[in-house]
Design an enzyme around this catalytic site. Structure first.
Site, PDB file in Angstrom:
ATOM      1  N   ASP A 105     -15.472  -8.845 -66.745  1.00 61.31           N
ATOM      2  CA  ASP A 105     -16.270  -9.892 -67.384  1.00 61.31           C
ATOM      3  C   ASP A 105     -17.478  -9.326 -68.136  1.00 61.31           C
ATOM      4  O   ASP A 105     -17.778  -8.137 -68.050  1.00 61.31           O
ATOM      5  CB  ASP A 105     -16.733 -10.927 -66.333  1.00 61.31           C
ATOM      6  CG  ASP A 105     -17.118 -10.279 -65.007  1.00 61.31           C
ATOM      7  OD1 ASP A 105     -17.565  -9.109 -65.011  1.00 61.31           O
ATOM      8  OD2 ASP A 105     -16.968 -10.924 -63.962  1.00 61.31           O
ATOM      9  N   ASP A 122     -19.917 -17.253 -53.213  1.00 63.10           N
ATOM     10  CA  ASP A 122     -19.189 -18.523 -53.244  1.00 63.10           C
ATOM     11  C   ASP A 122     -17.674 -18.298 -53.340  1.00 63.10           C
ATOM     12  O   ASP A 122     -16.921 -19.210 -53.633  1.00 63.10           O
ATOM     13  CB  ASP A 122     -19.678 -19.389 -54.418  1.00 63.10           C
ATOM     14  CG  ASP A 122     -19.489 -18.704 -55.768  1.00 63.10           C
ATOM     15  OD1 ASP A 122     -18.899 -17.595 -55.822  1.00 63.10           O
ATOM     16  OD2 ASP A 122     -19.940 -19.262 -56.789  1.00 63.10           O
ATOM     17  N   HIS A 147     -16.049 -16.346 -55.489  1.00 70.07           N
ATOM     18  CA  HIS A 147     -15.464 -16.117 -56.823  1.00 70.07           C
ATOM     19  C   HIS A 147     -14.897 -14.696 -56.951  1.00 70.07           C
ATOM     20  O   HIS A 147     -15.388 -13.758 -56.337  1.00 70.07           O
ATOM     21  CB  HIS A 147     -16.466 -16.412 -57.958  1.00 70.07           C
ATOM     22  CG  HIS A 147     -17.652 -15.514 -58.051  1.00 70.07           C
ATOM     23  ND1 HIS A 147     -18.929 -15.984 -58.276  1.00 70.07           N
ATOM     24  CD2 HIS A 147     -17.787 -14.167 -57.976  1.00 70.07           C
ATOM     25  CE1 HIS A 147     -19.773 -14.963 -58.340  1.00 70.07           C
ATOM     26  NE2 HIS A 147     -19.093 -13.845 -58.154  1.00 70.07           N
ATOM     27  N   GLU A 184     -15.627 -19.219 -60.952  1.00 62.76           N
ATOM     28  CA  GLU A 184     -16.445 -19.975 -60.007  1.00 62.76           C
ATOM     29  C   GLU A 184     -15.611 -21.043 -59.300  1.00 62.76           C
ATOM     30  O   GLU A 184     -14.503 -21.374 -59.766  1.00 62.76           O
ATOM     31  CB  GLU A 184     -17.589 -20.649 -60.782  1.00 62.76           C
ATOM     32  CG  GLU A 184     -18.491 -19.692 -61.543  1.00 62.76           C
ATOM     33  CD  GLU A 184     -19.493 -18.954 -60.656  1.00 62.76           C
ATOM     34  OE1 GLU A 184     -19.163 -18.648 -59.486  1.00 62.76           O
ATOM     35  OE2 GLU A 184     -20.601 -18.675 -61.132  1.00 62.76           O
TER      36      GLU A 184
HETATM   37  P1  PGA Z   1     -21.966  -7.909 -55.861  1.00 66.93           P
HETATM   38  O1  PGA Z   1     -21.152  -8.975 -56.732  1.00 66.93           O
HETATM   39  O2  PGA Z   1     -21.114  -6.707 -55.713  1.00 66.93           O
HETATM   40  O3  PGA Z   1     -23.194  -7.674 -56.680  1.00 66.93           O
HETATM   41  O4  PGA Z   1     -22.272  -8.561 -54.559  1.00 66.93           O
HETATM   42  C1  PGA Z   1     -19.833  -9.259 -56.448  1.00 66.93           C
HETATM   43  C2  PGA Z   1     -19.357 -10.418 -57.287  1.00 66.93           C
HETATM   44  O5  PGA Z   1     -20.138 -11.344 -57.561  1.00 66.93           O
HETATM   45  O6  PGA Z   1     -18.182 -10.410 -57.671  1.00 66.93           O
END
Ligand code: PGA
Length: 266
Positions: free
Chosen positions: A76, A145, A147, A152
Site C-alpha cells: 500500500d 483492528d 486489517h 479496514e
Molecule cells: P505495525 O502495522 O507493524 O506498525 O503494527 C501493521 C499493520 O497495520 O498492518
C-alpha cells in the site's frame, strides 16, 4: 494455517527473515518474465517489518541471499504523499530495505499515491502482478483492528487494489510517525483482500499486546469482513508468526495445538 510462536519480537523477525531467505534460495529464481521465474515477493511497511528488513539486510551482506532475481510488490501507499515524503512507503522501503540490497529499481513496485488517475494506477498494479506471474509469498502485518494491508473492517473479502478510506483508529495508530493525527492522510491505495488471497503463500507477522485481539480474531474468529485478516483461514498456505504477547488472547487449546503441530511438522 500454521501458527509459529516465538518469545520476543526479535525472535519473530529472525524466524521470518530466515524463512524468506530459505524460500528464495529453494526457489532458485532466474531473471526475466514468465515463463522464466523471478521470485515475486509482496511486502509490508509498519513497525513490525523493520527488524525483519534489518535481518534480511544482514543476511544479504553475509552473502546468504541475493535479491538480483527478486521482484517486489508493496501492499500500500498513502494518497497524496510524494515518494520522497519522509512518511511515504516509498521512502520507508528505500530506507529499510531496498537501498541496502542488490535489487534492481525496475523490479520494485510500489503504488503511486500521487498518480493523476488513482483508479488507473490501481488497475495497472493488478495487471503488473499478473504479468509477473502472481505473488509467490506475501509478507504482511496485521492492524489492531484486524486489517491486512489497508483493508479496514468492512472491506469486501474479494476486494482488489483500490483507493481506500482509512479509519480514524488506523490514522490515530499511525499518527506516531507524523507530528499529529491531522497530518495522516485520510486515504490510501491498497492491494485488496482478494489480491493477498491470490498469493501462493502468505506470512503474517504480529508482535506485542496491542495485536492480541486481532490475532485471536484472525486465527479463531469467524471469517468476516469486520476482521479482514480472518479471510486467511480460507487460504491453503498461511503462516502466522507471533511473539508471546500477541498470542495472549488465544485459547489455551489453540496454543497447545499449534505448538504440538510445529513440533510434529519439523
Ligand atoms: P505495525 O502495522 O507493524 O506498525 O503494527 C501493521 C499493520 O497495520 O498492518
Amino acid at each position: 494455517m500454521r501458527l509459529i510462536m516465538r518469545q520476543s519480537e526479535k525472535d519473530v523477525a529472525v524466524w521470518t527473515a530466515n524463512y524468506i531467505v530459505q524460500r528464495i534460495s529453494f526457489f532458485s529464481p532466474v531473471p526475466g518474465e514468465p515463463p522464466s521465474k523471478p521470485f515475486v515477493l509482496g511486502l509490508p511497511t509498519g513497525s513490525t517489518p523493520i527488524e525483519i528488513y534489518q535481518a534480511l539486510v544482514g543476511r544479504h551482506n553475509a552473502g546468504l541471499v541475493s535479491f538480483e532475481n527478486v521482484t517486489t510488490f508493496n501492499m500500500d501507499e498513502y494518497v497524496g504523499l510524494a515518494p520522497d515524503h519522509p512518511q511515504s512507503y516509498h521512502k520507508f522501503m528505500d530506507d529499510h530495505l531496498f537501498s541496502h540490497v542488490n535489487i534492481a529499481k525496475e523490479h520494485i513496485h510500489i503504488l503511486d499515491g500521487c498518480a493523476d488517475n488513482l483508479k488507473a494506477e490501481c488497475a495497472a498494479y493488478e495487471e503488473a502482478i499478473k504479468k509477473a506471474g502472481g505473488i509467490e509469498l506475501f509478507l504482511g502485518g496485521i492492524g489492531e483492528d484486524g486489517h491486512i494491508a489497508f483493508n479496514e473492517p468492512g472491506s469486501s473479502l474479494t476486494s482488489r487494489t483500490r483507493v481506500v478510506a482509512l479509519t480514524r483508529e488506523t490514522r490515530e495508530v499511525n499518527a506516531r510517525f507524523f507530528s499529529r493525527v491531522d497530518e495522516v492522510p485520510k486515504q490510501a491505495l491498497s492491494v485488496g483482500v482478494g489480491t493477498v488471497m491470490d498469493a501462493r503463500e502468505v506470512v503474517i507477522v504480529a508482535a506485542g499486546k496491542r495485536k492480541a485481539r486481532a490475532i485471536a480474531a484472525c486465527v479463531e474468529g469467524p471469517v468476516t469482513q469486520m476482521c479482514t485478516a480472518s479471510c486467511l483461514q480460507m487460504h491453503p498456505n498461511v503462516t502466522v508468526v507471533c511473539d508471546e504477547a500477541a498470542i495472549a488472547e488465544l485459547k489455551y487449546g489453540t496454543v497447545q495445538y499449534y505448538l504440538e503441530a510445529e513440533k510434529r511438522c519439523k
